[in-house]
Design a protein around this motif. Structure first.
Motif, short mmCIF file in Angstrom:
data_model
loop_
_atom_site.label_atom_id
_atom_site.label_comp_id
_atom_site.label_asym_id
_atom_site.label_seq_id
_atom_site.Cartn_x
_atom_site.Cartn_y
_atom_site.Cartn_z
N ASN A 12 -7.89 8.63 4.41
CA ASN A 12 -6.92 10.15 5.01
C ASN A 12 -5.72 9.83 4.84
O ASN A 12 -5.28 8.54 4.22
CB ASN A 12 -7.02 9.81 6.79
N ILE A 13 -5.25 10.50 4.29
CA ILE A 13 -3.94 11.22 4.08
C ILE A 13 -2.99 10.28 4.78
O ILE A 13 -2.97 10.45 5.99
CB ILE A 13 -3.41 12.32 3.13
N GLN A 14 -1.75 9.05 4.66
CA GLN A 14 -1.29 8.49 5.57
C GLN A 14 0.05 9.02 5.57
O GLN A 14 0.64 9.71 5.14
CB GLN A 14 -1.29 7.49 4.82
N LYS A 15 0.54 9.07 6.58
CA LYS A 15 1.77 9.76 7.21
C LYS A 15 2.70 9.24 5.77
O LYS A 15 3.66 9.72 6.14
CB LYS A 15 2.52 8.77 8.79
N SER A 16 2.55 8.05 6.17
CA SER A 16 3.42 7.42 5.35
C SER A 16 3.53 7.99 3.65
O SER A 16 4.64 7.81 2.52
CB SER A 16 3.77 6.08 5.23
N ASP A 90 8.02 10.28 -14.61
CA ASP A 90 9.56 8.93 -14.54
C ASP A 90 8.63 8.03 -13.60
O ASP A 90 8.83 6.44 -14.02
CB ASP A 90 10.06 9.30 -14.25
N TYR A 91 8.54 8.41 -12.80
CA TYR A 91 7.95 7.52 -11.64
C TYR A 91 6.20 7.67 -10.95
O TYR A 91 5.83 9.00 -10.35
CB TYR A 91 8.45 7.58 -10.25
N VAL A 92 5.54 7.21 -10.60
CA VAL A 92 4.32 7.36 -9.61
C VAL A 92 4.82 6.46 -8.72
O VAL A 92 4.78 5.07 -8.46
CB VAL A 92 3.02 6.60 -10.73
N LEU A 93 4.49 7.12 -7.47
CA LEU A 93 4.97 6.56 -6.15
C LEU A 93 4.30 6.18 -5.41
O LEU A 93 3.17 7.41 -5.45
CB LEU A 93 5.94 7.24 -5.80
N SER A 94 3.94 5.59 -4.20
CA SER A 94 2.82 5.41 -3.80
C SER A 94 3.65 4.51 -2.59
O SER A 94 4.11 3.48 -2.66
CB SER A 94 0.93 4.50 -4.39
N THR A 95 2.51 5.04 -1.08
CA THR A 95 2.25 3.79 0.01
C THR A 95 1.79 2.08 -0.59
O THR A 95 0.70 1.86 -1.36
CB THR A 95 2.10 4.27 1.22
N THR A 96 2.75 1.51 0.45
CA THR A 96 2.07 -0.22 -0.38
C THR A 96 0.70 -0.25 0.18
O THR A 96 0.36 -0.20 1.56
CB THR A 96 3.20 -1.39 0.32
N ASP A 97 -0.37 0.18 0.20
CA ASP A 97 -1.55 -0.49 0.46
C ASP A 97 -1.93 -1.15 -1.19
O ASP A 97 -2.60 -1.96 -2.04
CB ASP A 97 -2.42 0.77 1.21
N THR A 98 -3.98 -1.64 -0.32
CA THR A 98 -4.80 -2.19 -0.83
C THR A 98 -5.09 -1.00 -2.87
O THR A 98 -4.87 -2.33 -3.63
CB THR A 98 -6.22 -2.24 -0.42
N THR A 158 5.62 1.17 -5.52
CA THR A 158 4.92 1.13 -4.13
C THR A 158 5.95 0.82 -2.45
O THR A 158 6.92 -0.16 -3.47
CB THR A 158 3.72 0.51 -3.60
N VAL A 159 6.08 1.99 -1.33
CA VAL A 159 6.85 2.04 -1.07
C VAL A 159 5.96 0.95 0.50
O VAL A 159 5.38 1.51 0.90
CB VAL A 159 7.14 3.29 -0.47
N ARG A 160 6.77 0.33 1.27
CA ARG A 160 6.83 -0.04 2.16
C ARG A 160 6.52 1.23 3.12
O ARG A 160 7.60 1.62 3.92
CB ARG A 160 8.06 -1.04 2.83
N THR A 161 5.37 0.97 4.11
CA THR A 161 4.98 2.33 5.51
C THR A 161 6.78 1.83 6.17
O THR A 161 6.96 0.71 6.87
CB THR A 161 3.82 1.69 5.83
N ASN A 162 6.78 3.06 6.82
CA ASN A 162 7.54 2.90 7.54
C ASN A 162 9.20 2.99 7.52
O ASN A 162 10.03 2.73 8.28
CB ASN A 162 8.11 2.55 9.38
N SER A 163 9.29 2.99 5.96
CA SER A 163 10.68 3.30 5.11
C SER A 163 11.67 3.87 5.22
O SER A 163 12.60 4.40 5.48
CB SER A 163 10.70 1.96 3.71
N PHE A 164 10.58 5.90 5.15
CA PHE A 164 11.10 6.54 5.15
C PHE A 164 11.08 7.33 6.35
O PHE A 164 9.43 7.31 6.08
CB PHE A 164 10.73 7.50 3.91
N SER A 165 11.63 7.53 6.93
CA SER A 165 10.55 8.14 8.19
C SER A 165 11.08 10.15 7.96
O SER A 165 11.59 10.99 7.18
CB SER A 165 12.07 8.12 9.40
#
Lengths: 338, 301
Positions: A12-16, A90-98, A158-165
């Motif tokens: 599922n696409i995560q909120k983060s 330039d940047y590839v970003l994701s929420t921090t997950d497995t 990778t971005v820790r969840t709940n860091s950006f609201s």
């Protein structure tokens, strides 16, 4: 002109994930001189149960337009490498997950690139026309600001969840905006040399609970609970706190067999950043603190007035948790249904 | 006689979680990624990274199991090599303790003092040391992350550099084959949402270990004595051809996050239910409006 690729490989696409997109759009709006950035989405599903568009153009926000690239996970590192090189990101970003934690370092080796994990903040530095990232070190005891040494090439984040609201997220509308195009099939395992034999589904009770790392409110129990059955009173509290709430435990509770490993918060467990953390019968060892340090608000309930948890709590109730928690549940229920 | 199975266990020493970190004045210079000027390391107590302890324990269990099996079969030797990349002191201690627990030999890749290395360089150093050592790894076990850098990258980086598959954050392990060698390994891990994934794999392989995998043992006195005779091979980053200044990013600044101040305390007496009730009411009136304002709790009419 910056190019970003936001990566998601969860069912599922995560909120983060959406929050990363919103953050980039907001930064672009604030950084007037930098031109319009490209923010593409890369959706790589492992267990395909969604009939999503093969490639659509959507997610317009002001001038910014994001492309959606669908990816068959089975093409693995090579397939992703090709997409990244073609897109010149330039940047590839994701929420921090497995998934991101597994694939980003592998891609980094292939592209001789940096990976920054567990980022908690990101700011645009106009002077250098690049970004400065914040990430915790020493399980949160130190906060470091980091930037890449060279501006060319791709950097993985990778971005820790709940860091950006995010306030406007709706998974439904996001998914709807992806529609059109053909279906994806047969998306299986991470690495062809490994076989995914089975997936044991979480118990329905556990599945109803939101992922601890994404939870906005966490009720956590310690050894003070005394037995597995007694966690029920915490469950009842979680229930009245709504969909964003979840249940956690301290290492002492897990070691004593009162709770599952997956519920453990702390140094050898999960790191969480909820808006409210309710610690029940948890003494507050430094190892536990390492996992919930970034909670915005902490309420501690413990019968021992000298428990270290109180020195880290915004609100503390000294009292018997078996008396306090049910009252709290009742009180919140009447508050919420007002 | 078959070649031994070589199991490498990557071990890191980290500051004890209980230790207080302090910053000295000064700023990290642009030219390197040294931390010496900013984090005081003199009085720190060092421990083995907690996740690495699970990795070492698993290696020892695998060796014990295979040694038991081969009693009835052809002789398969298993050698456990503990490897650490870091400063000589305190790096040597964690290797000695790994040897005391059951590792057969150790490798130390020495780095300059006070270095928090880019994970890409750490992995490259480890991979090159394994190559130079001449014993081709069959299985590499690591912790899922270190408790100081918190990057969680080295196992995957190492796997890609070695050309091995990797399974990360495993919390369960069993050897499903009966041949005495590791041709069938089954591991499991928990992923987001609480599902458990069960994988089967064969060597060569990188596994990163998480809590729940096993219960660690403690060194015995004979183990400590035997460790003194076990070999430790030393390499330097330089002789492996890794330039520690070639990291991909710079740490510009480090700071201590603001300490939480002691909050508002409410005392309840268990003798009187009324007082408890009032206290709880007060707390809810304080907290819930803040959550509503944040949008984390919705009030239904």
């Amino acid at each position: 002109m910056k190019r970003f690729l936001v990566f998601s490989a969860q069912q599922n696409i995560q909120k983060s994930t959406y929050e990363i997109w919103e953050k980039l759009i907001a930064m672009n709006a604030a950084a007037g001189s930098s031109g319009v950035w490209t923010v593409d989405f890369l959706l790589a599903f492992r267990w395909q149960d969604r009939d999503l568009g093969q490639r659509g153009q959507c997610l317009r926000h002001g001038q910014c337009q994001s492309n959606i690239i669908m990816h068959h996970w089975e093409s693995g590192v090579e397939g992703l490498k090709k997409i990244i090189l073609e897109g010149n990101y330039d940047y590839v970003l994701s929420t921090t997950d497995t998934q991101s934690k597994e694939i980003f370092p592998r891609l980094a080796v292939e592209l001789d690139a940096a990976t920054l994990t567990e980022v908690v903040d990101m700011v645009y530095d106009e002077k250098n026309d690049d970004f400065i990232f914040s990430r915790p070190l020493f399980t949160g005891k130190i906060l470091a600001t980091v930037r890449r040494r060279k501006k060319n090439g791709t950097t993985f984040v990778t971005v820790r969840t709940n860091s950006f609201s995010s306030v406007s997220f709706s998974e439904k509308s996001f998914v709807e905006s992806l529609e059109g195009g053909g279906a994806l099939t047969d998306v299986n395992v991470v690495d062809p040399r490994i076989t995914l034999k089975e997936v044991r589904n979480a118990s329905s009770e556990k599945r109803d609970r939101i992922n601890l790392m994404e939870a906005k409110i966490i009720v956590a129990g310690g050894r003070g609970l005394g037995s597995r059955e007694n966690f029920k009173i915490l469950n009842d509290l979680v229930d009245v706190l709504g969909q964003g709430a979840s249940l956690g435990a301290s290492r002492a509770a897990v070691d004593a067999g009162l709770a599952d490993n997956s519920m453990q918060i702390g140094q050898t467990g999960k790191s969480v950043s909820p808006s409210l953390y309710i610690a029940c019968g948890i003494s507050g060892a430094i190892q536990h603190f390492a996992g919930m340090r970034t909670s915005k608000m902490v309420l501690a309930i413990n019968s021992d007035p000298h428990a270290p948890i109180f020195s880290r709590a915004d609100y503390g109730i000294v009292g018997d948790l078996f008396a306090v928690v049910p009252l709290l549940t009742e009180e919140i229920k009447s508050f919420s249904s007002f | 006689m078959m070649d031994p199975i070589y199991i490498y266990v990557c071990i890191k020493q980290v500051p004890d979680t209980g230790s207080t970190l302090a910053l000295a004045s000064g700023v990290a210079s642009e030219s390197d990624v040294s931390f010496g000027e900013v984090i005081k390391t003199d009085n720190l107590k060092w421990i083995t990274n907690p996740y690495d302890e699970y990795a070492l324990e698993q290696a020892i269990r695998i060796k014990e199991e295979l040694t038991r099996k081969v009693e009835n079969l052809s002789a398969v030797a298993v050698q456990i090599i503990a490897i650490r990349l870091g400063e000589t002191v305190p790096g040597i201690e964690v290797l000695r303790s790994a040897l005391a627990l059951g590792a057969d030999e150790a490798i130390l890749v020495e780095t300059p003092k006070h270095l928090l290395l880019d994970p890409l360089l750490t992995a490259r150093g480890l991979m090159l040391a394994m190559k130079k050592h001449g014993k081709q790894p069959d299985l590499v076990l690591t912790g899922k992350e270190s408790s100081d850098g918190n990057y969680s990258q080295v196992p995957q980086l190492l796997a890609q550099m070695l050309g091995f598959p990797a399974i990360t954050s495993i919390s369960g392990y069993c050897n499903t084959d009966t041949s005495g060698i590791l041709s069938g390994i089954e591991v499991c891990r928990e992923v987001e949402g609480g599902d458990t994934e069960v994988f089967t794999a064969r060597l060569p392989l990188v596994l990163s270990c998480s809590r729940g995998l096993n219960t660690i043992r403690y060194p015995s006195v004979p183990g400590i004595m035997r460790a003194k005779k076990k070999p430790i091979t030393c390499f330097t980053l330089e002789e492996l051809g890794v330039d520690f200044r070639s990291g991909k990013y710079l740490i510009e600044n480090i700071s201590l996050p603001p300490e939480r101040t002691v909050g508002k305390m409410f005392l309840t007496s268990t003798d009187t239910a009324d007082t408890t009730n009032e206290t709880v009411k007060e707390v809810v009136q304080e907290i819930m409006p803040q959550l509503v304002a944040l949008g984390d709790v919705v009030r239904s009419q």
